[in-house]
Enzyme design. Structure first.
Site, short mmCIF file in Angstrom:
data_model
loop_
_atom_site.label_atom_id
_atom_site.label_comp_id
_atom_site.label_asym_id
_atom_site.label_seq_id
_atom_site.Cartn_x
_atom_site.Cartn_y
_atom_site.Cartn_z
N CYS A 115 0.93 -1.20 0.04
CA CYS A 115 0.00 0.08 0.10
C CYS A 115 0.95 1.22 0.11
O CYS A 115 0.36 2.36 -0.30
CB CYS A 115 -0.94 -0.04 1.20
N HIS A 255 -3.72 7.10 3.23
CA HIS A 255 -3.96 5.82 2.69
C HIS A 255 -5.25 5.44 3.07
O HIS A 255 -5.77 5.44 4.40
CB HIS A 255 -2.74 4.66 2.87
N ASN A 285 -10.27 -0.37 0.40
CA ASN A 285 -8.61 -0.33 0.40
C ASN A 285 -8.31 -0.74 -0.80
O ASN A 285 -8.48 -1.94 -1.32
CB ASN A 285 -8.29 -1.09 1.54
O1 UT7 Z 1 -3.68 -1.47 3.64
C1 UT7 Z 1 -3.23 -2.53 4.24
C2 UT7 Z 1 -3.09 -2.48 5.61
N1 UT7 Z 1 -4.52 -3.01 6.25
C3 UT7 Z 1 -4.98 -2.46 7.25
O2 UT7 Z 1 -4.75 -1.38 7.42
C4 UT7 Z 1 -6.23 -3.20 7.99
C5 UT7 Z 1 -6.07 -2.76 9.37
N2 UT7 Z 1 -6.83 -3.48 10.43
C6 UT7 Z 1 -8.04 -3.36 10.36
O3 UT7 Z 1 -8.54 -2.27 9.80
C7 UT7 Z 1 -8.80 -3.84 11.49
O4 UT7 Z 1 -8.09 -4.56 12.26
C8 UT7 Z 1 -10.16 -4.84 10.93
C9 UT7 Z 1 -11.02 -4.05 10.01
C10 UT7 Z 1 -9.54 -5.76 9.99
C11 UT7 Z 1 -10.69 -5.72 11.74
O5 UT7 Z 1 -11.29 -4.84 12.85
P1 UT7 Z 1 -11.05 -4.85 14.32
O6 UT7 Z 1 -11.59 -4.05 15.09
O7 UT7 Z 1 -9.37 -5.24 14.47
O8 UT7 Z 1 -11.53 -6.49 14.80
P2 UT7 Z 1 -10.71 -7.66 14.97
O9 UT7 Z 1 -9.93 -8.22 14.07
O10 UT7 Z 1 -10.25 -7.79 16.53
O11 UT7 Z 1 -12.10 -8.51 15.26
C12 UT7 Z 1 -13.16 -8.41 16.15
C13 UT7 Z 1 -14.17 -9.56 16.07
C14 UT7 Z 1 -13.68 -10.99 15.75
O12 UT7 Z 1 -14.81 -11.82 16.56
P3 UT7 Z 1 -14.31 -12.38 18.13
O13 UT7 Z 1 -13.02 -13.27 18.11
O14 UT7 Z 1 -14.20 -11.03 18.79
O15 UT7 Z 1 -15.49 -13.22 18.33
C15 UT7 Z 1 -13.86 -11.16 14.47
O16 UT7 Z 1 -13.86 -12.66 14.36
O17 UT7 Z 1 -14.98 -9.27 14.76
C16 UT7 Z 1 -14.97 -10.31 14.23
N3 UT7 Z 1 -15.06 -9.90 12.75
C17 UT7 Z 1 -16.01 -9.72 11.84
N4 UT7 Z 1 -17.59 -9.86 12.28
C18 UT7 Z 1 -18.39 -9.42 11.51
C19 UT7 Z 1 -13.85 -10.06 11.90
N5 UT7 Z 1 -14.40 -9.70 10.52
C20 UT7 Z 1 -15.66 -9.54 10.69
C21 UT7 Z 1 -16.75 -9.33 9.59
N6 UT7 Z 1 -17.87 -9.05 10.23
N7 UT7 Z 1 -16.42 -8.94 8.41
#
Ligand code: UT7
Length: 330
Positions: A115, A255, A285
């Site tokens: 990115c 970004h 993204n």
């Molecule tokens: O450009 C390249 C770089 N990439 C990025 O910048 C991405 C950076 N990361 C992020 O933007 C965030 O970490 C995400 C949007 C990917 C995830 O958000 P988060 O607040 O960090 O959530 P998490 O990964 O900690 O997941 C929290 C919960 C999990 O469930 P449990 O384990 O708490 O029961 C996930 O399984 O949310 C769940 N989850 C979802 N639920 C509904 C993960 N993806 C989804 C989804 N819909 N699509």
């Protein structure tokens, strides 16, 4: 040694027409519009038709950038394409675009810094123009991420979209142009965001396909923590290298990975929302293409004016980060 000042003299972008909304994704994976919107800020993303690859979108964006710059493809000396989703391993996507736009005098190569790739490519272009080695460089970022997303993985498939952006870098008046570039990498984070198979370490095989190793893998929360730390630090560094501070930034084009990352970074920098271009709600993204698409939209919307201090800042797989401070020349 800097003999000339290099600056952006034209921008262009392209996104496919077809879109997938959060509601559409609810039918494919266990997710909700509410979760995606509140956790990421994304509402919809563009997806390229089967016949379209990264070079096609990059070609389209390039032609628009050339038109905006008012120069012909035959005047381009070099084409640099930033992408993690090239048409194929080789030849480079830059060579394919060179042929498409008939930039017959141009050298061409690809850059891969995920990115951060667009700003890495911009920094390379700046070196060539500043030393007088080349006069006009076309910098393109094009990504067809939809081909590399595991549409069964809700952690990643909701995040990405397809699109391309391009700029023409040329000699500008000494008062304007690219004031600074800051590039960084931390390879110890190489496993946090990757596409593991299809290279020389794990060539394509039935096993790599069965194990889903040809799609994007991401440790989302680890990348999130890194991003929040690095975005503001990198923007501050670009400002410092230009002899300025974050308070001198008239417009910030970050970004477009996650609205929470953008807002946290802007807060750390003390930059108001009106000075930010945000389009991730529409496109998700687009990796390397996110920044040049946002930049082109901001320019065309009249948000960026001649003399403005424009800061571009990104981070991504590698891990990598990059920032630049530009005094807008057009
Ligand atoms: O450009 C390249 C770089 N990439 C990025 O910048 C991405 C950076 N990361 C992020 O933007 C965030 O970490 C995400 C949007 C990917 C995830 O958000 P988060 O607040 O960090 O959530 P998490 O990964 O900690 O997941 C929290 C919960 C999990 O469930 P449990 O384990 O708490 O029961 C996930 O399984 O949310 C769940 N989850 C979802 N639920 C509904 C993960 N993806 C989804 C989804 N819909 N699509």
């Amino acid at each position: 040694m800097e003999l000339f000042k290099a600056g952006i003299i034209g921008t262009g972008s392209f996104v496919p027409d077809k879109l997938i909304t959060n509601k559409d994704l609810e039918k494919i994976v266990d997710t909700s519009d509410e979760w995606i919107t509140t956790r990421t800020g994304i509402k919809e993303r563009r997806i390229a038709d089967k016949a379209i690859a990264s070079s096609d979108m990059g070609t389209n964006a390039s032609l628009k950038a050339l038109k905006a710059a008012g120069i012909g493809a035959e005047e381009i000396d070099l084409i640099i394409v930033a992408t993690v989703t090239p048409d194929m391993n080789f030849p480079s996507t830059a060579c394919i675009i060179q042929n498409n736009i008939k930039a017959t005098r141009a050298a061409a190569f690809d850059v891969e810094a995920a990115c951060s790739g667009f700003i890495y490519a911009l920094a390379i272009a700046e070196q060539f123009v500043a030393t007088g080695f080349y006069k006009n460089v076309l910098v393109v970022a094009s990504e067809c991420l939809s081909r590399f997303v595991n549409w069964k993985d809700r952690n990643t498939c909701i995040l990405f979209g397809d699109g391309a952006g391009a700029v023409v870098i040329s000699r500008v008046d000494k008062k304007y142009g690219i004031l600074s570039c800051h590039l960084g990498a931390d390879g110890s984070g190489k496993d946090l965001l990757s596409l593991k198979a299809g290279g020389s370490r794990q060539p394509a095989s039935l096993e790599t396909i069965e194990k889903n190793l040809h799609s994007i893998h991401m440790e989302g929360s680890e990348v999130f923590k890194f991003a929040v730390k690095i975005m503001a630090a990198a923007a501050n560094e670009a400002a410092k290298l230009a002899g300025l501070t974050s308070q001198d930034i008239d417009y910030l084009v970050p970004h477009q990975a996650n609205i929470r990352i953008i807002e946290a970074s802007a807060k750390r920098l003390g930059i108001d929302k009106e000075k930010l271009w945000i389009n991730l709600d529409k496109y998700g993204n687009m990796s390397a293409a996110s920044i040049p698409v946002a930049l082109d939209e901001a320019v065309r919307a009249g948000q960026i004016k001649k003399g403005d201090h424009v800061c571009l800042v990104g981070f991504g797989g590698g891990l990598t980060w990059a920032s630049t401070m530009i005094r807008w020349a057009i």
